[in-house]
Design a protein around this motif. Structure first.
Motif, short mmCIF file in Angstrom:
data_model
loop_
_atom_site.label_atom_id
_atom_site.label_comp_id
_atom_site.label_asym_id
_atom_site.label_seq_id
_atom_site.Cartn_x
_atom_site.Cartn_y
_atom_site.Cartn_z
N VAL A 372 25.51 8.74 -9.55
CA VAL A 372 24.28 8.07 -8.28
C VAL A 372 25.08 8.20 -6.84
CG1 VAL A 372 23.03 6.23 -7.39
CG2 VAL A 372 23.43 7.07 -9.95
N SER A 373 24.56 8.54 -6.17
CA SER A 373 25.69 8.72 -4.29
C SER A 373 24.14 7.80 -3.60
CB SER A 373 25.93 9.66 -3.99
OG SER A 373 24.99 10.83 -3.84
N ALA A 386 20.18 1.52 -8.44
CA ALA A 386 19.53 2.94 -9.37
C ALA A 386 20.52 3.13 -9.98
CB ALA A 386 19.63 3.91 -8.59
N ALA A 387 21.99 2.37 -9.40
CA ALA A 387 22.88 2.83 -11.09
C ALA A 387 22.96 1.82 -11.89
CB ALA A 387 24.51 3.00 -10.37
N GLU A 430 11.62 6.32 2.61
CA GLU A 430 10.76 5.59 2.77
C GLU A 430 10.00 5.80 1.90
OE1 GLU A 430 10.39 8.14 6.46
OE2 GLU A 430 12.57 7.68 7.63
N ASN A 431 9.37 6.93 1.18
CA ASN A 431 8.53 7.23 0.22
C ASN A 431 8.72 6.29 -0.97
OD1 ASN A 431 6.80 8.34 2.09
ND2 ASN A 431 8.10 10.02 1.16
N GLY A 432 9.80 5.12 -1.39
CA GLY A 432 10.40 5.08 -2.81
C GLY A 432 10.53 5.34 -3.84
N VAL A 433 11.21 6.74 -3.58
CA VAL A 433 11.69 7.41 -4.35
C VAL A 433 13.00 8.24 -3.85
CG1 VAL A 433 9.37 8.00 -4.78
CG2 VAL A 433 10.77 9.77 -3.22
N VAL A 434 13.53 8.42 -4.98
CA VAL A 434 15.41 9.38 -5.01
C VAL A 434 15.35 10.47 -5.95
CG1 VAL A 434 15.79 6.95 -5.36
CG2 VAL A 434 16.17 8.10 -7.60
N VAL A 435 16.47 11.16 -5.21
CA VAL A 435 16.05 12.95 -5.81
C VAL A 435 17.04 12.59 -6.66
CG1 VAL A 435 16.52 14.86 -4.68
CG2 VAL A 435 15.75 13.22 -3.42
N VAL A 436 16.35 13.08 -8.18
CA VAL A 436 17.29 13.67 -9.02
C VAL A 436 17.44 14.97 -9.27
CG1 VAL A 436 17.12 13.41 -11.83
CG2 VAL A 436 16.20 11.90 -10.68
N LYS A 437 19.11 15.61 -9.15
CA LYS A 437 19.41 17.29 -9.08
C LYS A 437 19.65 17.20 -10.86
CE LYS A 437 20.27 17.51 -4.73
NZ LYS A 437 19.47 18.78 -4.57
N ASP A 438 18.27 18.38 -11.21
CA ASP A 438 19.16 18.32 -12.96
C ASP A 438 20.40 19.67 -12.94
OD1 ASP A 438 19.41 20.18 -15.49
OD2 ASP A 438 17.73 18.72 -15.78
N ASP A 440 22.29 21.27 -14.65
CA ASP A 440 22.33 22.67 -15.28
C ASP A 440 20.91 23.27 -15.23
OD1 ASP A 440 24.46 21.62 -16.86
OD2 ASP A 440 22.70 19.97 -18.31
N LYS A 441 19.39 22.75 -15.31
CA LYS A 441 18.47 23.92 -14.75
C LYS A 441 18.47 24.13 -13.20
CE LYS A 441 15.28 21.31 -18.73
NZ LYS A 441 14.74 20.74 -18.55
N ARG A 442 19.32 23.63 -12.33
CA ARG A 442 19.37 23.58 -10.66
C ARG A 442 17.57 23.37 -9.95
NH1 ARG A 442 23.55 28.86 -9.43
NH2 ARG A 442 24.72 28.04 -10.65
N GLU A 443 17.34 22.22 -10.79
CA GLU A 443 16.01 22.16 -10.51
C GLU A 443 16.07 20.29 -9.98
OE1 GLU A 443 13.43 23.69 -14.14
OE2 GLU A 443 13.26 22.20 -14.20
N GLN A 444 15.30 20.14 -8.79
CA GLN A 444 15.12 18.07 -8.66
C GLN A 444 13.39 18.17 -8.51
OE1 GLN A 444 16.89 19.16 -4.66
NE2 GLN A 444 15.24 18.70 -3.27
N THR A 445 13.56 17.21 -9.08
CA THR A 445 12.60 16.20 -8.87
C THR A 445 12.66 14.78 -7.50
OG1 THR A 445 12.23 16.84 -10.91
CG2 THR A 445 10.99 14.85 -10.15
N GLU A 446 11.43 14.02 -7.62
CA GLU A 446 11.62 12.42 -6.51
C GLU A 446 10.92 11.94 -8.14
OE1 GLU A 446 9.34 13.70 -3.09
OE2 GLU A 446 10.86 14.57 -1.76
N VAL A 447 11.82 10.27 -8.32
CA VAL A 447 11.55 10.31 -9.57
C VAL A 447 11.32 8.62 -8.07
CG1 VAL A 447 11.90 8.63 -11.34
CG2 VAL A 447 12.54 11.42 -10.51
N GLU A 448 10.66 7.91 -9.23
CA GLU A 448 11.13 6.53 -8.38
C GLU A 448 11.68 5.33 -9.42
OE1 GLU A 448 7.00 4.52 -9.80
OE2 GLU A 448 6.01 6.17 -7.65
N LEU A 449 12.04 4.78 -8.93
CA LEU A 449 13.32 3.73 -9.29
C LEU A 449 13.16 3.19 -11.14
CD1 LEU A 449 15.29 1.69 -6.63
CD2 LEU A 449 16.05 3.57 -7.56
N ASP A 450 11.67 2.45 -11.00
CA ASP A 450 12.09 2.33 -12.37
C ASP A 450 11.65 2.97 -13.15
OD1 ASP A 450 8.89 2.65 -11.40
OD2 ASP A 450 8.64 0.96 -11.77
N LYS A 451 11.72 4.59 -12.57
CA LYS A 451 11.41 5.68 -14.02
C LYS A 451 12.19 6.64 -14.05
CE LYS A 451 5.81 5.81 -12.69
NZ LYS A 451 4.28 6.24 -12.33
#
Length: 459
Positions: A372-373, A386-387, A430-438, A440-451
């Motif tokens: 996490v950064s 988040a951590a 600003e939209n309440g999400v962070v970027v999660v980069k997979d 292995d799959k080289r994919e990224q998704t925007e996810v809310e902290l509680d999820k």
């Protein structure tokens, strides 16, 4: 006016001069400091520590599968615990000294005497049989060779309170199962089996007194290390005549149980136990690992019955593990004898063998799954949150504590073996999400902290 002191010898020594001398002395010490660990010992950097933990984990898994409980004892023991009179090498290899209370103490060279001390201290209240294991660090000041250091960790498993060879059979099953679990086969490893009881019956028949039995076994154990002529001479020095010595050396060449039965007779208790042990090994399914070898007696004087020694069939390494029955050890410490059998299995030789056969896993990566950064310092609290959310969910997380460029963080994720990188960036937050980069799959998704935790679990 100058601040100065006058020495009794008439010279002058200022505080500044003293400070300068102390500074030079400190620099000299720093220059001379040897950064290597003491000879024969090891540092465990993180990669080596992961290897050690992997090995320990394998040993602990086997012990748990066989119903053994873990114990430990001080690495520092009273010297008397190891001083025996049979001429064993271990008594000459002690890291021993006098402590500040004028007590003679020693770093433990092996674990069995400590275990015996513990058993004696609660012998009347301990439920039998005992099935205990430990992973002690042991110390011996000995000549170093491949796989032999002056300190090593050792897997010990011992059974107390069982006089039947079913105990030996169970321990040998544990050893062979460990070998199989790390990818070794009976073509790689063999286990030499013998009984000191057989040799004792032969010596008794030759008229050798019982008190000379243990010293004789210690000498027999040195046959692979010293010239035979030296061993013969030392046997004669302890009172064995040449005819007895020749007979002992002749018997030690026997590699077949049937040939041994012709010497000691079919009514031999020791030989009967050996045959039963081989029969039990067949029932367990590890008989192809075992080899009868009359020359194996082990070097410790307290063994009384079946002894065994794991060896590299290629003949490139020293003994991998070893053990045996020691029913009379407590008696030597002034206690009541109790049947016991156990083994010691060092970490150094098996590691050499696994690396030589390319069976040792890679431990270059720290195997931290999530990094996490934060994009900048203002978002560091969000990254910390988040951590914390992920750690509370039982995840292992490496929080980057400094602000680094994405290229540097990606290099870090590769080094630690991360599968996911969570980056807290301004526009997404600003939209309440962070970027999660997979990664292995080289994919990224925007996810809310509680999820976050659920997202990681599902991806």
């Amino acid at each position: 006016m100058f601040a100065e002191t006058v020495s009794t010898g008439g010279g002058r020594s200022s505080a500044a001069v003293k400070q300068d001398e102390a500074s030079r002395a400190t620099k000299e010490i720093k220059k001379k400091m040897d950064l290597n660990p003491p000879k024969g010992t090891r540092d465990f950097f993180p990669e080596e520590m992961r290897q050690r933990n992997w090995m320990f984990g394998k040993w602990k898994d086997i012990a748990a599968q066989y119903g053994f409980e873990e114990y430990d004892a001080p690495v520092l023991e009273n010297e008397d615990l190891y001083i025996r009179k049979a001429g064993e090498e271990v008594t000459q290899q002690l890291y021993n000294f006098e402590d500040k209370g004028n007590r003679r103490v020693s770093l433990r060279p092996e674990m069995t005497p400590s275990l015996a001390r513990m058993v004696m201290s609660k012998q009347r209240s301990l439920p039998l049989p005992l099935k205990w294991f430990s992973l002690p660090q042991c110390w011996r000041y000995e000549r170093m060779t491949r796989g032999r250091r002056r300190e090593h960790f050792q897997w010990n498993m011992d059974i107390w309170g069982v006089s039947d060879v079913t105990a030996e059979a169970e321990l040998l099953s544990a050893i062979t199962n460990f070998f199989k679990n790390v990818g070794l086969t009976s073509k790689d490893i063999g286990i030499k089996i013998n009984s000191r009881g057989v040799l004792q019956e032969i010596l008794t028949g030759l008229g050798v007194p019982e008190e000379k039995f243990a010293p004789t076994c210690v000498l027999v154990d040195k046959l692979e290390k010293l010239p035979q002529e030296t061993i013969e001479k030392e046997m004669q020095e302890i009172g064995l005549d040449k005819a007895v010595v020749d007979r002992i050396l002749e018997v030690l060449q026997i590699k077949d149980l049937e040939a041994m039965s012709e010497i000691v007779g079919e009514d031999s208790k020791a030989l009967s136990d050996m045959k039963r042990l081989f029969s039990l090994a067949e029932a367990y399914g590890y008989e192809d690992w075992l080899v009868f070898d009359a020359s194996v007696v082990r070097g410790l004087s307290y063994y009384t019955g079946v002894v065994f020694e794991g060896f590299d069939r290629a003949g490139e390494l020293r003994a991998i593990c070893g053990g045996g029955r020691y029913d009379k050890l407590l008696g030597t410490f002034g206690g009541a004898d109790l049947p016991a059998v156990g083994f010691g299995f060092g970490d150094a030789v098996i590691a050499e063998l696994l690396m030589a056969k390319d069976l040792m896993p890679s431990f270059k990566s720290a195997d931290i799954p999530i990094v996490v950064s934060a994009f900048d310092a203002s978002l560091q609290p969000v990254a910390a949150k988040a951590a914390s959310i992920l750690r509370d969910a039982g995840k292992n997380v490496d929080l980057v504590l400094e602000i680094k460029k994405p290229k540097q963080i990606l290099k870090h994720t590769d080094r630690v073996g991360a599968s996911h990188w969570i980056n807290v960036a301004p526009s997404e937050w600003e939209n309440g999400v962070v970027v999660v980069k997979d990664l292995d799959k080289r994919e990224q998704t925007e996810v809310e902290l509680d999820k976050l935790a659920a997202h990681i679990d599902n991806n």
